[in-house]
Design a protein around this motif. Sequence first.
Motif, PDB file in Angstrom:
ATOM      1  N   TYR A   3       0.840  -1.183   0.000  1.00 62.65           N
ATOM      2  CA  TYR A   3       0.000   0.000   0.000  1.00 62.65           C
ATOM      3  C   TYR A   3       0.880   1.239   0.000  1.00 62.65           C
ATOM      4  CZ  TYR A   3      -4.036  -2.890   1.042  1.00 62.65           C
ATOM      5  OH  TYR A   3      -5.029  -3.806   0.967  1.00 62.65           O
ATOM      6  N   TYR A   4       0.265   2.363  -0.320  1.00 66.29           N
ATOM      7  CA  TYR A   4       0.960   3.649  -0.312  1.00 66.29           C
ATOM      8  C   TYR A   4       0.508   4.414   0.925  1.00 66.29           C
ATOM      9  CZ  TYR A   4       2.213   2.353  -4.991  1.00 66.29           C
ATOM     10  OH  TYR A   4       2.721   1.684  -6.076  1.00 66.29           O
ATOM     11  N   VAL A   5       1.479   4.841   1.706  1.00 70.33           N
ATOM     12  CA  VAL A   5       1.191   5.509   2.975  1.00 70.33           C
ATOM     13  C   VAL A   5       1.657   6.957   2.896  1.00 70.33           C
ATOM     14  CG1 VAL A   5       1.646   5.515   5.455  1.00 70.33           C
ATOM     15  CG2 VAL A   5       1.499   3.332   4.222  1.00 70.33           C
ATOM     16  N   PHE A  22      -1.039   9.400   9.554  1.00 67.78           N
ATOM     17  CA  PHE A  22      -0.856   8.431   8.477  1.00 67.78           C
ATOM     18  C   PHE A  22      -2.165   8.263   7.729  1.00 67.78           C
ATOM     19  CE2 PHE A  22       2.208   7.234  11.685  1.00 67.78           C
ATOM     20  CZ  PHE A  22       3.332   6.924  10.950  1.00 67.78           C
ATOM     21  N   LYS A  23      -2.084   8.186   6.426  1.00 67.80           N
ATOM     22  CA  LYS A  23      -3.227   7.833   5.586  1.00 67.80           C
ATOM     23  C   LYS A  23      -2.753   6.718   4.660  1.00 67.80           C
ATOM     24  CE  LYS A  23      -5.940  11.194   6.958  1.00 67.80           C
ATOM     25  NZ  LYS A  23      -6.321  11.032   8.312  1.00 67.80           N
ATOM     26  N   ILE A  24      -3.579   5.703   4.475  1.00 65.23           N
ATOM     27  CA  ILE A  24      -3.196   4.532   3.682  1.00 65.23           C
ATOM     28  C   ILE A  24      -4.078   4.458   2.440  1.00 65.23           C
ATOM     29  CG2 ILE A  24      -2.992   2.014   3.694  1.00 65.23           C
ATOM     30  CD1 ILE A  24      -2.642   2.250   6.766  1.00 65.23           C
ATOM     31  N   PHE A  25      -3.434   4.223   1.290  1.00 67.44           N
ATOM     32  CA  PHE A  25      -4.140   4.139   0.014  1.00 67.44           C
ATOM     33  C   PHE A  25      -3.743   2.859  -0.709  1.00 67.44           C
ATOM     34  CE2 PHE A  25      -3.791   8.538   1.190  1.00 67.44           C
ATOM     35  CZ  PHE A  25      -5.028   9.061   0.894  1.00 67.44           C
ATOM     36  N   ASP A  26      -4.674   2.327  -1.483  1.00 69.60           N
ATOM     37  CA  ASP A  26      -4.391   1.086  -2.194  1.00 69.60           C
ATOM     38  C   ASP A  26      -3.791   1.307  -3.583  1.00 69.60           C
ATOM     39  OD1 ASP A  26      -6.643   2.054  -3.447  1.00 69.60           O
ATOM     40  OD2 ASP A  26      -7.748   0.164  -3.388  1.00 69.60           O
ATOM     41  N   LYS A  32      -1.187  10.120  -4.348  1.00 68.66           N
ATOM     42  CA  LYS A  32      -0.606  11.336  -4.932  1.00 68.66           C
ATOM     43  C   LYS A  32      -1.623  12.480  -4.920  1.00 68.66           C
ATOM     44  CE  LYS A  32       2.548  13.657  -7.310  1.00 68.66           C
ATOM     45  NZ  LYS A  32       2.189  15.035  -7.166  1.00 68.66           N
ATOM     46  N   ASN A  33      -2.879  12.186  -5.222  1.00 68.14           N
ATOM     47  CA  ASN A  33      -3.915  13.221  -5.170  1.00 68.14           C
ATOM     48  C   ASN A  33      -4.057  13.787  -3.761  1.00 68.14           C
ATOM     49  OD1 ASN A  33      -4.536  13.071  -7.891  1.00 68.14           O
ATOM     50  ND2 ASN A  33      -6.192  11.603  -7.590  1.00 68.14           N
ATOM     51  N   TYR A  34      -4.084  12.912  -2.762  1.00 72.50           N
ATOM     52  CA  TYR A  34      -4.178  13.363  -1.374  1.00 72.50           C
ATOM     53  C   TYR A  34      -2.943  14.171  -0.983  1.00 72.50           C
ATOM     54  CZ  TYR A  34      -4.865  13.349   3.643  1.00 72.50           C
ATOM     55  OH  TYR A  34      -5.019  13.743   4.954  1.00 72.50           O
ATOM     56  N   ILE A 104       5.145  10.303   0.655  1.00 74.02           N
ATOM     57  CA  ILE A 104       4.503   9.022   0.362  1.00 74.02           C
ATOM     58  C   ILE A 104       5.561   7.941   0.446  1.00 74.02           C
ATOM     59  CG2 ILE A 104       3.290   7.639  -1.367  1.00 74.02           C
ATOM     60  CD1 ILE A 104       2.252  10.231  -2.589  1.00 74.02           C
ATOM     61  N   SER A 105       5.208   6.835   1.063  1.00 72.56           N
ATOM     62  CA  SER A 105       6.096   5.677   1.050  1.00 72.56           C
ATOM     63  C   SER A 105       5.280   4.442   0.659  1.00 72.56           C
ATOM     64  CB  SER A 105       6.772   5.471   2.408  1.00 72.56           C
ATOM     65  OG  SER A 105       5.819   5.179   3.389  1.00 72.56           O
TER      66      SER A 105
END
Length: 114
Positions: A3-5, A22-26, A32-34, A104-105
């Motif tokens: 995931y992208y954090v 932290f926010k987690i994206f799939d 990138k938008n966030y 982002i990581s």
Amino acid sequence: MEYYVIKHVATSTEDGDITIDFKIFDCYNSAKNYFDIKKENIITEYLTYVNERDDYAYTWESLKNDPYYEDSLYTDEEDIRQEKAYYPYFFCEFDDYGSDRIYISKEPVMKFES
């Protein structure tokens, strides 16, 4: 699975407070938008602070290029290399206000087999 954090570390000079969010994206595009929205919010917050404090109408570019802020304002909007992929990174700091670091990581999801 990975995931992208989005990691956002904010410090406050006035009270010494440190917050980590932290926010987690799939997917990378959502992250990138966030990231872009969060970065713009941080820039707006800093501009509001400086313009109210100095009673002046700075833009982000004029503030970054003003030699008066050379020592107290640092920004890095370049991509940084992390594990064979490029992820955006943003850092901003004022000596008398605080700092914000956002990036982002790509992180693996931990899973134990039963």
